[in-house]
Scaffold this motif. Structure first.
Motif, PDB file in Angstrom:
ATOM      1  N   ASN A 112     125.041 -16.250  -4.389  1.00 52.98           N
ATOM      2  CA  ASN A 112     123.905 -16.895  -5.285  1.00 52.98           C
ATOM      3  C   ASN A 112     122.573 -16.248  -5.207  1.00 52.98           C
ATOM      4  N   ASN A 113     122.115 -16.344  -6.429  1.00 56.17           N
ATOM      5  CA  ASN A 113     120.702 -15.891  -6.673  1.00 56.17           C
ATOM      6  C   ASN A 113     120.562 -14.431  -6.301  1.00 56.17           C
ATOM      7  N   THR A 114     121.451 -13.706  -6.553  1.00 58.91           N
ATOM      8  CA  THR A 114     121.390 -12.053  -6.397  1.00 58.91           C
ATOM      9  C   THR A 114     121.405 -11.728  -7.870  1.00 58.91           C
ATOM     10  N   PHE A 115     121.365 -10.151  -7.770  1.00 62.21           N
ATOM     11  CA  PHE A 115     121.290  -9.393  -9.016  1.00 62.21           C
ATOM     12  C   PHE A 115     122.618  -8.524  -9.195  1.00 62.21           C
ATOM     13  N   ILE A 116     123.821  -9.107  -8.839  1.00 65.51           N
ATOM     14  CA  ILE A 116     125.232  -8.598  -8.870  1.00 65.51           C
ATOM     15  C   ILE A 116     125.355  -8.664 -10.364  1.00 65.51           C
ATOM     16  N   ASN A 117     126.039  -7.664 -10.822  1.00 63.24           N
ATOM     17  CA  ASN A 117     126.253  -7.619 -12.349  1.00 63.24           C
ATOM     18  C   ASN A 117     127.772  -7.055 -12.421  1.00 63.24           C
ATOM     19  N   TYR A 118     128.060  -6.952 -13.776  1.00 66.43           N
ATOM     20  CA  TYR A 118     129.426  -6.204 -13.938  1.00 66.43           C
ATOM     21  C   TYR A 118     129.867  -4.937 -13.099  1.00 66.43           C
ATOM     22  N   ALA A 119     128.914  -4.168 -13.088  1.00 62.42           N
ATOM     23  CA  ALA A 119     129.248  -2.877 -12.244  1.00 62.42           C
ATOM     24  C   ALA A 119     129.339  -3.198 -10.836  1.00 62.42           C
ATOM     25  N   GLY A 120     128.531  -3.818 -10.040  1.00 59.73           N
ATOM     26  CA  GLY A 120     128.706  -4.203  -8.816  1.00 59.73           C
ATOM     27  C   GLY A 120     130.175  -5.021  -8.260  1.00 59.73           C
ATOM     28  N   LEU A 121     130.824  -5.595  -9.317  1.00 61.52           N
ATOM     29  CA  LEU A 121     132.399  -6.081  -8.901  1.00 61.52           C
ATOM     30  C   LEU A 121     133.334  -5.240  -8.672  1.00 61.52           C
ATOM     31  N   ALA A 122     132.950  -3.852  -8.895  1.00 58.96           N
ATOM     32  CA  ALA A 122     133.697  -2.691  -8.657  1.00 58.96           C
ATOM     33  C   ALA A 122     133.989  -2.673  -7.106  1.00 58.96           C
ATOM     34  N   ASN A 123     133.037  -3.105  -6.410  1.00 60.64           N
ATOM     35  CA  ASN A 123     132.816  -3.026  -4.807  1.00 60.64           C
ATOM     36  C   ASN A 123     133.996  -4.158  -4.198  1.00 60.64           C
ATOM     37  N   LEU A 124     134.315  -5.304  -5.171  1.00 63.97           N
ATOM     38  CA  LEU A 124     135.007  -6.195  -4.552  1.00 63.97           C
ATOM     39  C   LEU A 124     136.644  -6.162  -5.169  1.00 63.97           C
ATOM     40  N   GLU A 125     136.903  -4.977  -5.601  1.00 63.82           N
ATOM     41  CA  GLU A 125     138.042  -4.852  -6.474  1.00 63.82           C
ATOM     42  C   GLU A 125     139.335  -5.125  -5.519  1.00 63.82           C
ATOM     43  N   GLY A 126     139.282  -4.608  -4.239  1.00 61.83           N
ATOM     44  CA  GLY A 126     140.361  -4.563  -3.334  1.00 61.83           C
ATOM     45  C   GLY A 126     140.575  -5.957  -2.574  1.00 61.83           C
ATOM     46  N   PHE A 158     140.899 -10.903  -9.861  1.00 66.75           N
ATOM     47  CA  PHE A 158     141.231 -11.957  -8.955  1.00 66.75           C
ATOM     48  C   PHE A 158     142.107 -13.173  -9.611  1.00 66.75           C
ATOM     49  N   GLN A 159     142.985 -12.817 -10.427  1.00 62.59           N
ATOM     50  CA  GLN A 159     143.509 -13.877 -11.057  1.00 62.59           C
ATOM     51  C   GLN A 159     144.895 -14.477 -10.322  1.00 62.59           C
ATOM     52  N   ASP A 160     145.206 -13.836  -9.202  1.00 67.43           N
ATOM     53  CA  ASP A 160     146.155 -14.704  -8.595  1.00 67.43           C
ATOM     54  C   ASP A 160     145.690 -15.239  -7.396  1.00 67.43           C
ATOM     55  N   SER A 161     144.364 -15.117  -7.103  1.00 63.83           N
ATOM     56  CA  SER A 161     143.761 -15.504  -5.644  1.00 63.83           C
ATOM     57  C   SER A 161     142.778 -16.516  -5.793  1.00 63.83           C
ATOM     58  N   LEU A 162     141.949 -16.467  -6.970  1.00 65.41           N
ATOM     59  CA  LEU A 162     140.654 -17.136  -6.879  1.00 65.41           C
ATOM     60  C   LEU A 162     140.792 -18.585  -7.338  1.00 65.41           C
ATOM     61  N   GLU A 163     140.523 -19.455  -6.581  1.00 65.99           N
ATOM     62  CA  GLU A 163     140.525 -20.935  -6.668  1.00 65.99           C
ATOM     63  C   GLU A 163     139.311 -21.704  -7.280  1.00 65.99           C
ATOM     64  N   GLU A 164     138.277 -21.089  -6.716  1.00 66.12           N
ATOM     65  CA  GLU A 164     136.960 -21.749  -6.753  1.00 66.12           C
ATOM     66  C   GLU A 164     135.765 -20.830  -7.327  1.00 66.12           C
ATOM     67  N   LEU A 165     135.009 -21.203  -8.518  1.00 68.56           N
ATOM     68  CA  LEU A 165     134.351 -20.370  -9.116  1.00 68.56           C
ATOM     69  C   LEU A 165     133.364 -21.056  -9.442  1.00 68.56           C
ATOM     70  N   ASP A 166     132.064 -20.557  -9.203  1.00 67.06           N
ATOM     71  CA  ASP A 166     130.686 -21.293  -9.362  1.00 67.06           C
ATOM     72  C   ASP A 166     129.760 -20.277 -10.197  1.00 67.06           C
TER      73      ASP A 166
END
Length: 255
Positions: free
Chosen positions: A131-145, A171-179
């Motif tokens: 929350n309240n960070t500067f994460i963007n599309y490119a930063g998601l690559a660090n969470l890919e695994g 995260f289509q097979d695991s993500l249950e909550e998204l804000d």
């Protein structure tokens, strides 16, 4: 002779009369321009310099955001994907929880954090708070695994946009909550990408200033995600007829 002297006397007196009449106007000092006028004058005279300064500031901010969202390939190579993801989150001043554990790892306001997360090299992340960070599309690559990620919160993130939502399919097979509430760059056209999240159970789309016809959008989200509880506050739900049908056909066509 007397008439000539009288005319000469009047001519000599005329400049003095004019001088007496003008004296109040000429003797009054000119008032100095106010601070606002002087500032406007300064900006007008140096328009190009001010424009270049604002451009440099914007460019510097963009580079800083890109640097924050760089790919942590070196960390992933030597410590693994889990540690690289955890380190990225902490560097963004976020927080996370490993699978099967109750303790959270968080960075404080100064960016300091506990390095004990290095002891959990083989454990994936289950909950992430950015929350309240500067994460963007490119930063998601660090969470890919992170195939076991169940909860992701990116509330009030100014760089989260439609491209970010499109990349959440990892995260289509695991993500249950998204804000994704209070993210100003998310638009109506990006929300259909959430249909890829097959097991999503809770979704918060409150106060998304970039979407139009919020009432219609929420209805279509409920149709795309029938098993998901959707939270949507901060909107004027007075549905207008004008343009509503066109918006519905546009979103349904993307879905």
């Amino acid at each position: 002779m007397s008439a000539t002297l009288l005319s000469l006397l009047r001519c000599c007196q005329r400049p003095s009369l004019l001088h007496v009449v003008r004296r109040p106007w000429s003797s009054k000092p000119l008032s100095a321009p106010g601070l606002q006028n002087r500032l406007l004058l300064f900006l007008t005279q140096r328009f190009h310099e001010v424009e270049m300064l604002l451009f440099k500031k914007s460019q510097w901010k963009r580079r800083r955001i890109q640097k924050k969202n760089k790919y942590y390939g070196f960390t992933q190579k030597y410590f693994g994907a889990n540690i690289a993801a955890a380190y990225y989150i902490l560097c963004m001043k976020g927080g996370f929880r490993f699978c099967g554990q109750s303790d959270w790892f968080r960075a404080n306001q100064k960016g300091k954090f506990n390095w004990d997360f290095l002891n959990h090299k083989d454990i994936t992340l289950e909950e992430v708070d950015l929350n309240n960070t500067f994460i963007n599309y490119a930063g998601l690559a660090n969470l890919e695994g992170q195939q076991n990620l169940r909860t992701l919160s990116v509330r009030e993130c100014p760089e989260v946009d439609d491209w970010f939502l499109a990349r959440l399919h990892m995260f289509q097979d695991s993500l249950e909550e998204l804000d994704i509430s209070h993210c100003p760059r998310i638009t109506t056209g990006g929300l259909p990408a959430l249909r890829n999240l097959k097991v999503l159970r809770r979704l918060d789309v409150s106060s998304l200033t970039g979407i139009s016809c919020p009432s219609l959008v929420i209805i279509l989200l409920e149709e795309m995600l029938p098993h998901c509880q959707i939270t949507a506050t901060g909107y004027d739900f007075s549905l207008t007829e004008e343009g509503g049908k066109e918006k519905a056909e546009h979103i349904q066509g993307q879905a």
